[in-house]
Design a protein around this motif. Sequence first.
Motif, PDB file in Angstrom:
ATOM      1  N   LEU A  59      21.107  26.780  77.154  1.00 18.03           N
ATOM      2  CA  LEU A  59      21.467  25.457  75.734  1.00 18.03           C
ATOM      3  C   LEU A  59      20.050  25.299  74.851  1.00 18.03           C
ATOM      4  N   THR A  60      18.857  25.899  75.655  1.00 18.00           N
ATOM      5  CA  THR A  60      18.009  25.844  74.990  1.00 18.00           C
ATOM      6  C   THR A  60      17.826  25.640  73.811  1.00 18.00           C
ATOM      7  N   PRO A  61      18.339  26.973  73.322  1.00 18.04           N
ATOM      8  CA  PRO A  61      18.117  27.197  71.953  1.00 18.04           C
ATOM      9  C   PRO A  61      19.112  25.921  70.982  1.00 18.04           C
ATOM     10  N   PHE A  62      20.133  25.197  71.366  1.00 15.50           N
ATOM     11  CA  PHE A  62      20.495  24.104  70.217  1.00 15.50           C
ATOM     12  C   PHE A  62      19.643  23.194  70.321  1.00 15.50           C
ATOM     13  N   PHE A  63      19.018  22.843  71.074  1.00 17.05           N
ATOM     14  CA  PHE A  63      18.012  21.749  70.957  1.00 17.05           C
ATOM     15  C   PHE A  63      16.826  22.234  70.603  1.00 17.05           C
ATOM     16  N   LEU A  64      16.411  23.028  70.396  1.00 20.32           N
ATOM     17  CA  LEU A  64      14.590  24.062  70.031  1.00 20.32           C
ATOM     18  C   LEU A  64      15.312  23.217  68.363  1.00 20.32           C
ATOM     19  N   LEU A  65      16.076  23.513  68.024  1.00 25.90           N
ATOM     20  CA  LEU A  65      16.234  23.299  66.420  1.00 25.90           C
ATOM     21  C   LEU A  65      15.577  22.388  66.019  1.00 25.90           C
ATOM     22  N   LEU A  66      15.714  21.001  66.929  1.00 24.20           N
ATOM     23  CA  LEU A  66      14.961  19.973  66.373  1.00 24.20           C
ATOM     24  C   LEU A  66      13.721  19.955  66.854  1.00 24.20           C
ATOM     25  N   LEU A  67      13.451  19.988  67.783  1.00 25.74           N
ATOM     26  CA  LEU A  67      12.422  19.894  68.692  1.00 25.74           C
ATOM     27  C   LEU A  67      11.308  20.123  68.478  1.00 25.74           C
ATOM     28  N   LEU A  68      11.447  21.855  67.580  1.00 22.04           N
ATOM     29  CA  LEU A  68      10.394  22.887  67.477  1.00 22.04           C
ATOM     30  C   LEU A  68       9.861  21.254  65.589  1.00 22.04           C
ATOM     31  N   PRO A  69      10.615  21.304  64.997  1.00 22.87           N
ATOM     32  CA  PRO A  69       9.651  20.491  64.373  1.00 22.87           C
ATOM     33  C   PRO A  69       9.077  19.063  64.798  1.00 22.87           C
ATOM     34  N   ILE A  70       9.051  18.284  65.225  1.00 23.37           N
ATOM     35  CA  ILE A  70       8.784  17.221  65.909  1.00 23.37           C
ATOM     36  C   ILE A  70       7.440  17.917  67.067  1.00 23.37           C
ATOM     37  N   SER A  71       7.601  18.869  67.567  1.00 25.78           N
ATOM     38  CA  SER A  71       7.090  19.080  68.493  1.00 25.78           C
ATOM     39  C   SER A  71       5.489  19.898  67.576  1.00 25.78           C
ATOM     40  N   CYS A  72       5.753  20.303  66.050  1.00 26.78           N
ATOM     41  CA  CYS A  72       4.910  21.132  65.287  1.00 26.78           C
ATOM     42  C   CYS A  72       4.505  19.770  65.167  1.00 26.78           C
ATOM     43  N   MET A  73       4.348  19.098  64.525  1.00 26.35           N
ATOM     44  CA  MET A  73       4.264  17.763  63.902  1.00 26.35           C
ATOM     45  C   MET A  73       3.282  16.928  65.029  1.00 26.35           C
ATOM     46  N   LEU A  74       3.507  16.368  66.521  1.00 24.13           N
ATOM     47  CA  LEU A  74       2.963  16.047  66.909  1.00 24.13           C
ATOM     48  C   LEU A  74       1.777  16.987  67.672  1.00 24.13           C
ATOM     49  N   ALA A  75       1.763  18.642  67.414  1.00 18.01           N
ATOM     50  CA  ALA A  75       0.562  18.774  68.373  1.00 18.01           C
ATOM     51  C   ALA A  75      -0.865  19.001  66.741  1.00 18.01           C
ATOM     52  N   VAL A  76      -0.330  18.417  65.446  1.00 20.78           N
ATOM     53  CA  VAL A  76      -0.958  18.922  64.301  1.00 20.78           C
ATOM     54  C   VAL A  76      -1.988  17.759  64.259  1.00 20.78           C
ATOM     55  N   PHE A  77      -0.863  16.130  64.548  1.00 21.70           N
ATOM     56  CA  PHE A  77      -1.370  15.119  64.460  1.00 21.70           C
ATOM     57  C   PHE A  77      -2.455  14.737  65.775  1.00 21.70           C
ATOM     58  N   LEU A  78      -2.234  15.570  67.169  1.00 29.13           N
ATOM     59  CA  LEU A  78      -2.754  14.590  68.039  1.00 29.13           C
ATOM     60  C   LEU A  78      -4.444  15.514  67.993  1.00 29.13           C
ATOM     61  N   THR A  79      -3.985  17.176  67.649  1.00 29.23           N
ATOM     62  CA  THR A  79      -5.100  18.089  67.334  1.00 29.23           C
ATOM     63  C   THR A  79      -6.018  17.037  66.738  1.00 29.23           C
ATOM     64  N   PHE A  80      -6.025  16.682  65.152  1.00 27.48           N
ATOM     65  CA  PHE A  80      -7.256  16.774  64.184  1.00 27.48           C
ATOM     66  C   PHE A  80      -7.109  15.108  64.674  1.00 27.48           C
ATOM     67  N   LEU A  81      -6.645  14.560  65.037  1.00 24.00           N
ATOM     68  CA  LEU A  81      -7.174  13.112  65.515  1.00 24.00           C
ATOM     69  C   LEU A  81      -7.994  13.027  66.583  1.00 24.00           C
ATOM     70  N   LEU A 291      15.825  21.544  58.647  1.00 21.19           N
ATOM     71  CA  LEU A 291      14.949  21.859  59.113  1.00 21.19           C
ATOM     72  C   LEU A 291      13.782  22.943  60.108  1.00 21.19           C
ATOM     73  N   PRO A 292      13.607  24.227  59.817  1.00 21.29           N
ATOM     74  CA  PRO A 292      12.778  25.075  59.532  1.00 21.29           C
ATOM     75  C   PRO A 292      11.489  24.622  59.038  1.00 21.29           C
ATOM     76  N   ALA A 293      12.348  23.912  57.634  1.00 23.58           N
ATOM     77  CA  ALA A 293      11.019  24.106  56.665  1.00 23.58           C
ATOM     78  C   ALA A 293      10.783  22.719  56.585  1.00 23.58           C
ATOM     79  N   ALA A 294      11.064  21.784  57.715  1.00 25.19           N
ATOM     80  CA  ALA A 294       9.872  20.817  57.981  1.00 25.19           C
ATOM     81  C   ALA A 294       8.898  21.036  58.934  1.00 25.19           C
ATOM     82  N   CYS A 295       9.176  22.232  59.727  1.00 25.47           N
ATOM     83  CA  CYS A 295       8.269  22.380  60.699  1.00 25.47           C
ATOM     84  C   CYS A 295       6.619  22.435  59.930  1.00 25.47           C
ATOM     85  N   MET A 296       6.890  23.401  58.436  1.00 28.83           N
ATOM     86  CA  MET A 296       5.887  23.690  57.801  1.00 28.83           C
ATOM     87  C   MET A 296       5.165  22.035  57.261  1.00 28.83           C
ATOM     88  N   VAL A 297       6.333  21.174  56.630  1.00 23.91           N
ATOM     89  CA  VAL A 297       6.572  19.577  56.098  1.00 23.91           C
ATOM     90  C   VAL A 297       6.291  19.049  56.456  1.00 23.91           C
TER      91      VAL A 297
END
Length: 393
Positions: A59-81, A291-297
């Motif tokens: 089941l994991t890949p079904f949810f990763l499609l949306l979770l990867l962009p939000i996790s990428c955003m949170l990682a960059v935000f929290l690191t540089f914050l 959604l993959p492009a959203a990871c970079m954006v």
Amino acid sequence: MFGFRQIHRQIFKELAVSFLLCLGALLGLILIGRMLQLKELFLSQNLGLVEIVELFVYLTPFFLLLLLPISCMLAVFLTFLRMSTDNELLALKAGGVSLNQLLAAPLLFCALVTLGNVGVSFWGVSWGMDNFKATVLEHASSRTKLVLQPGVFNKEFPGLTLFAQQVEPGGANLGNVFVRDETKPSVPATIVAPRGKVATDTEQGQIIFLLNDGHIYRQSDGKLDVLGFDSYAVRLDLTRLMGGFRLGSDRPKEMSLNKLRELENDPATAELWDGVFLKKLKVEIQKRYALPAACMVLGMFALPFAFSFQGLKQHLGLVLALGCFLVYYTMLSIGFSLGETDTLDPRIGLWIPNALFAFMAVAGINMAGKERFPHIFERLSHIRFRRKAASTC
């Protein structure tokens, strides 16, 4: 050069750790929710821990499609914050390191997450859902054949009571079969047949009890109706145990990108569901790219966004970043709806959020590089201090 490598290595390491923590936490919460939805399946099939873990892996890949962009955003935000709040960015700036020189690590990180989501989007989702359905049907079929014991009434499945006087190993043949079917409460039925067997319909996601040369008894309005048959199938639809997942024919969001493309180009697809299916296909295809492009954006958007809230505590920053993603996902959902109703071309509706956030990311990075980006949290703190001082006077 060596110093820059060390800086980039440390930033990348912190990004990776934050990303894994965010992804693990979000994925864990979703899987726990799914576990509650699928509890009937686990209990009815008496699945062990290994089997449950196996199903959740699929089941994991079904949810990763949306979770990867939000996790990428949170990682960059929290690191540089954190770097901004701890004055690490100020120290680097004092040492002659500009923001543009720090972009390599987050750019590489976002690119890797984007590539990972491309794999999930193009192939991972369909791989996971295909294996999930096949595993559930395999367990259900094995369990059904296992619990059918000769001379024993079985109520393992909701709405069905099964009895067979003779049962061959593996359920290949059943003798003197009795079935009480209450899956449709309005028309309960009692079926009796001298012969039968257990089969699996992988296309529809059903366990089937095939009965031969029997009779069906139905009682309604004080009357008893008796119907004879040569062959009759009692179908157990496992979808009712799946908490929203269907085990039958694949839906567009469960297919691979290649399959979606094939169906889109098939002239017969336009006639399915009066054209609704084709609209869903087109929306899903654009979603698999957007959604993959959203990871970079979103990752690049989070970089200057973190600078503007310098001094904000990380747990508050997490809430703020989630709010920004909610805005993005709301826009994306509107694009889904408009695309499926053919109000707006999905090539436009699903890419407007990416285009808007990409524009803000580029503008924000440019302003931050020129040290013209507003420090919102500092200004709010300053306004609060001035108001407090004025009230004191």
